[in-house]
Design a protein around this motif. Structure first.
Motif, PDB file in Angstrom:
ATOM      1  N   PHE A 489       0.838  -1.203   0.000  1.00 24.22           N
ATOM      2  CA  PHE A 489       0.000   0.000   0.000  1.00 24.22           C
ATOM      3  C   PHE A 489       0.871   1.249   0.000  1.00 24.22           C
ATOM      4  O   PHE A 489       0.563   2.236  -0.690  1.00 24.22           O
ATOM      5  N   ILE A 490       1.936   1.238   0.776  1.00 19.47           N
ATOM      6  CA  ILE A 490       2.835   2.404   0.821  1.00 19.47           C
ATOM      7  C   ILE A 490       3.456   2.625  -0.553  1.00 19.47           C
ATOM      8  O   ILE A 490       3.551   3.764  -1.034  1.00 19.47           O
ATOM      9  N   TYR A 491       3.876   1.529  -1.214  1.00 16.65           N
ATOM     10  CA  TYR A 491       4.411   1.652  -2.574  1.00 16.65           C
ATOM     11  C   TYR A 491       3.351   2.242  -3.516  1.00 16.65           C
ATOM     12  O   TYR A 491       3.648   3.129  -4.336  1.00 16.65           O
ATOM     13  N   ALA A 492       2.134   1.720  -3.415  1.00 13.97           N
ATOM     14  CA  ALA A 492       1.063   2.207  -4.298  1.00 13.97           C
ATOM     15  C   ALA A 492       0.772   3.670  -4.035  1.00 13.97           C
ATOM     16  O   ALA A 492       0.546   4.451  -4.968  1.00 13.97           O
ATOM     17  N   SER A 503       8.103  18.479  -2.310  1.00 13.83           N
ATOM     18  CA  SER A 503       9.344  18.174  -1.611  1.00 13.83           C
ATOM     19  C   SER A 503       9.251  16.797  -0.961  1.00 13.83           C
ATOM     20  O   SER A 503       8.170  16.223  -0.800  1.00 13.83           O
ATOM     21  N   SER A 504      10.425  16.290  -0.566  1.00 11.86           N
ATOM     22  CA  SER A 504      10.468  14.993   0.089  1.00 11.86           C
ATOM     23  C   SER A 504       9.700  15.019   1.402  1.00 11.86           C
ATOM     24  O   SER A 504       9.072  14.015   1.788  1.00 11.86           O
ATOM     25  N   THR A 505       9.745  16.146   2.087  1.00 12.41           N
ATOM     26  CA  THR A 505       9.012  16.257   3.350  1.00 12.41           C
ATOM     27  C   THR A 505       7.512  16.127   3.124  1.00 12.41           C
ATOM     28  O   THR A 505       6.813  15.427   3.870  1.00 12.41           O
ATOM     29  N   ILE A 562       9.216   3.760   5.558  1.00 11.63           N
ATOM     30  CA  ILE A 562       8.853   5.046   4.926  1.00 11.63           C
ATOM     31  C   ILE A 562      10.037   6.001   4.942  1.00 11.63           C
ATOM     32  O   ILE A 562      10.297   6.715   3.966  1.00 11.63           O
ATOM     33  N   THR A 563      10.791   5.991   6.029  1.00 11.21           N
ATOM     34  CA  THR A 563      11.962   6.871   6.130  1.00 11.21           C
ATOM     35  C   THR A 563      12.990   6.538   5.067  1.00 11.21           C
ATOM     36  O   THR A 563      13.584   7.429   4.438  1.00 11.21           O
ATOM     37  N   ASN A 564      13.210   5.258   4.814  1.00 10.58           N
ATOM     38  CA  ASN A 564      14.171   4.841   3.782  1.00 10.58           C
ATOM     39  C   ASN A 564      13.720   5.260   2.390  1.00 10.58           C
ATOM     40  O   ASN A 564      14.544   5.542   1.518  1.00 10.58           O
ATOM     41  N   ILE A 565      12.402   5.318   2.182  1.00 11.98           N
ATOM     42  CA  ILE A 565      11.885   5.707   0.868  1.00 11.98           C
ATOM     43  C   ILE A 565      12.058   7.202   0.637  1.00 11.98           C
ATOM     44  O   ILE A 565      12.489   7.640  -0.439  1.00 11.98           O
TER      45      ILE A 565
END
Length: 802
Positions: A489-492, A503-505, A562-565
């Motif tokens: 789900f996070i990937y999707a 931004s990444s944030t 999530i942090t690594n992504i």
């Protein structure tokens, strides 16, 4: 009389010296005087007339001789004049005869000179007219070969240079009259060509837009790849391959060459190649020459506005396929690419303000259409493809200078809808996982199977690692599957966040918020529904509690994921936290509550099997069968609770004992039960003793002392009161903290005593019809009646002083 005569003379002098028109006032004064003044005045007037006649006669006599002499001289001159006339007439006749031949020759010369002058004039005029005729012939030829712009220039030359020289000729007037007709013909032909052009660009708009979007997408991919390659080259600039060249540079050169080859292979036509813009240029020039450029501009803009409205009107089923959206975007892009081309290659036909106004109108319509049609999409893949199309659409038009910020704002709305569709999809996945789970620990027979499981789910247990294979992991099969699906789900969700120019944030915040929704709403709802399902038993509920405990522990690994992504540290001030802990705690609490409820329901099922003979005289000497079955069930159930947290198992055990005690008490006090024998009381006491033995056996470890037995204290004191028949002690010590029967309520004791009393009465009637006359029975009856009165007094006192 003497006075009136001078007055009449004065009047006559005034009449003689005054103009005739002004003589009226003078004559009126004649009549205003004394009587007979008129007669006197007339006499004076006649005398004056006579005097004047005499003077005239004197003057005529004086000049008469001179008049006669003048007449005589005139008569002499007449004779000389007659002679002179004859002489002049003769001279004239002789002169005319002599000049007749000269006159004839002179007339011939004059005629020749006139003809010569006319010929010269004709030649001059012809020389003036020939250029006009030649230019008009050129005009007709230009009209025939459709060189309308040149024809208009020729008309201007004719009007401004040629026609003024020959305007007096009829053929010139005919030409002048024809020029407006020719201009109108040119305008009509030009407008017809413009209409054909507008129809052509309407047909080719989708193709133009498709090409423009494809080029923008290829450029974006190339720029992204180039930037990525530059980053890699910068990060690995010190690494040298075996060939002696920096490896990243080789890769970059290779990629650039491949990109260039692809560009050559995929070279596509531009808007100018697909559409012939010459009609609009020609028409603009023609109307400009005709000083009617404003009419042409208004017509062009009006027609293009109509075409814009048609382009912006979507098909009703556009939301069903991605091709419907792609065709819609291609037409819009094609429209504005053409407008941008017209803006830059023409002067004044359209302005930047016009295109901005048209784009703002279109943008509002596009956003409304997308907001409506995207709401029909239930497939997250289709919503994701729509998002990619909107990004390409926005990037394409942004490349042509159109502001697209509102489109990216719309994408945030669609992102929420995309998350909703994802949540619905994952809700189905979660339900399928829960349905397929067997709710038993995962067995692993060797190291390979163990590694497969821990590769899917972050599980660590040093104690379990020490055990030999085969062994069982505490969680069931659904735990690693749920964990994997959360990551999917996070990937999707991340796929939608790409290319949004954020931004990444912000992306990190989006991912965490969507993941929180998945955990707190979707997964939580699925867990709650699972717990409430009728087929989920106590064993399954225990496994669910264990599963939620491990899922709760895995939340920190999801945050690290999530942090690594996003490369955003969790220590960042604005970083959101995952709320999975509360989700799984709530689910666990719900499961625990369901365990308590199902235990109580199971106890109620066993209680319903109770079949007491409330009139028995003697007990069976052993506990009831239903109760022994119930105790055995509770023992086996609490053995399953060994994997549960200690407080959960203790709470469940205490809740079950309390419910059992309450149910047994309600059984004794049931209103439908009218009488109870002492034998039934003794049998019931045997059952309560078994319950107390079960409580004292510590079915769940962790209870201190006789804590669990206290669940049956109310029953125990009530039954002891009746078994010992210790009413005097109860009544004497009632209300004292040290009372032996402190937990016995007077109303409870009264209700049970009345049932026992009625049972004793019925039993005595059956044994001996004259039992009421026995002294012992009479004394016992009196004692019971006395106790009943005292108990009622206590009950009434309690009601008055609550």
């Amino acid at each position: 009389m003497a006075e009136s005569l001078p007055e009449h003379e004065r009047i006559l002098q005034e009449i003689e010296s005054t103009d005739t028109a002004c003589v009226g006032p003078t004559l009126r004064s004649v009549y205003d005087d004394q009587p007979n003044a008129h007669q006197k005045f007339m006499e004076k007037l006649d005398a004056c007339i006579r005097n004047h006649d005499r003077e005239i006669e004197k003057m005529c006599n004086f000049h008469h001789q001179g008049f006669v002499d003048a007449i005589t001289e005139l008569l002499k001159v007449r004779a000389d004049a007659e002679k002179l006339k004859v002489q002049v007439t003769d001279t004239n006749r002789r002169l005319q005869d002599a000049g007749k031949e000269v006159i004839a020759q002179t007339e011939e010369i004059i005629q020749c000179r006139l003809q010569q002058r006319n010929i010269t004039t004709v030649v001059e005029k012809l020389q003036m007219c020939l250029p006009v005729l030649e230019m008009y012939s050129k005009l007709k030829e230009q009209m025939n070969v459709k060189r309308y712009y040149s024809a208009l220039k020729t008309m201007d030359q004719l009007e401004n240079i040629c026609f003024p020289r020959v305007s007096q000729y009829r053929f010139c007037q005919i030409m002048i009259e024809n020029l407006p007709k020719l201009r109108e013909e040119i305008k009509e032909i030009s407008m017809s060509d413009l209409k054909d052009f507008l129809e052509s660009i309407r047909k080719h708009s989708d193709k133009i837009g498709e090409i423009a979007m494809k080029q923008a997408q290829q450029q974006k991919i190339f720029n992204a790849a180039l930037q990525k390659q530059n980053n890699l080259s910068y990060g690995r600039s010190m690494y040298i391959s075996n060939d002696g060249l920096p490896e990243p540079r080789n890769e970059m050169f290779l990629k650039q060459n491949l990109e260039e080859e692809e560009e050559h292979e995929d070279e596509v036509l531009t808007a100018h190649d697909l559409v012939d813009f010459s009609p609009v240029y020609r028409c603009l020039h023609i109307y400009s020459v005709l000083s009617d450029a404003e009419t042409f501009e208004n017509y062009y803009r009006k027609q293009r506005r109509k075409q814009a409205r048609l382009v912006l009107q979507p098909q009703s089923n556009m939301h069903e396929t991605v091709e419907g959206y792609r065709r819609y975007f291609s037409q819009i892009v094609g429209f504005f690419v053409v407008e941008d081309h017209i803006l830059h290659v023409t002067q004044g036909l359209i302005t930047r303000a016009y295109t901005d106004e048209l784009w703002n109108m279109a943008l509002s319509k596009i956003i409304a259409v997308l907001r409506t049609h995207s709401s029909y999409c239930t497939d997250p893949d289709l919503v994701l493809e729509l998002k990619n199309l909107i990004v390409v659409f926005a990037d394409t038009l942004q490349g042509y200078g159109f502001p697209v910020n509102r489109l990216f704002d719309l994408l945030f709305e669609i992102r929420d809808q995309y998350n909703e569709t994802l949540l619905k999809k994952w809700a189905v996945l979660f339900r399928d996982i829960f349905e397929a789970d067997n709710y038993s620990p995962i067995p692993v027979s060797n190291e390979e199977e163990y590694k497969i499981v821990i590769s899917k789910f972050p599980f660590q247990d040093p104690e379990l690692d020490k055990q030999c294979f085969p062994k069982k992991l505490p969680m069931s099969q659904s735990v690693p599957q749920i964990y994997i699906q959360v990551k999917e789900f996070i990937y999707a969700s991340l796929k939608f966040s790409e290319s949004l120019h954020r931004s990444s944030t912000e992306i990190d915040d989006m991912l965490r918020k969507s993941t929180n929704l998945l955990l707190t709403r979707t997964l939580s709802s699925c867990l709650q529904n699972l717990i409430k399902k009728p087929h989920i038993g106590l064993t399954e509920l225990v496994q669910i509690i264990i599963n939620t405990t491990h899922l709760e522990q895995a939340c920190k690994y999801l945050e690290d994921f999530i942090t690594n992504i996003t490369n955003i540290s969790q220590e960042t001030v604005h970083t959101a936290r995952l709320y999975g802990l509360s989700t799984f705690k709530d689910a666990r609490h719900a499961a625990e509550g369901e365990i308590y409820t199902k235990l109580n329901q199971k106890i109620d099922e066993f209680i319903q099997l109770a079949d007491y003979d409330w009139t028995m005289t003697e007990p069976d000497g052993r506990a009831s069968g239903y109760l022994m079955d119930l105790i055995n069930f509770l023992r086996s159930t609490f053995q399953v609770f060994t994997h549960l947290p200690g407080k959960v198992a203790q709470t469940a055990c205490m809740s079950a004992c309390q419910h059992l005690s309450t149910s047994l008490m309600q059984m004794l006090l049931d209103n439908d039960l009218k009488q109870i024998s002492m034998g039934a009381i003794q049998q019931f006491n045997l059952d309560v003793i078994q319950c107390e033995l079960f409580a004292s056996s510590e079915p769940v470890p962790g209870f201190q002392g006789e804590t669990l037995q206290l669940a049956f204290i109310d029953l125990r004191q009530l039954l002891d009161l009746f078994m010992v028949w210790d009413w005097s002690t109860y009544l004497a010590d009632y209300g004292q903290p040290s009372s032996k029967y402190l937990r016995v309520n007077p109303s409870t004791a009264l209700a049970l005593l009345e049932k026992v009393h009625k049972g004793m009465k019925d039993l005595s009637k059956k044994n001996n019809i004259f039992a009421q006359f026995r002294k012992n029975d009479r004394d016992k009856q009196k004692l019971i009646e006395t106790v009943v009165r005292q108990l009622r007094g206590l009950v009434n006192g309690m009601s008055q002083h609550p």
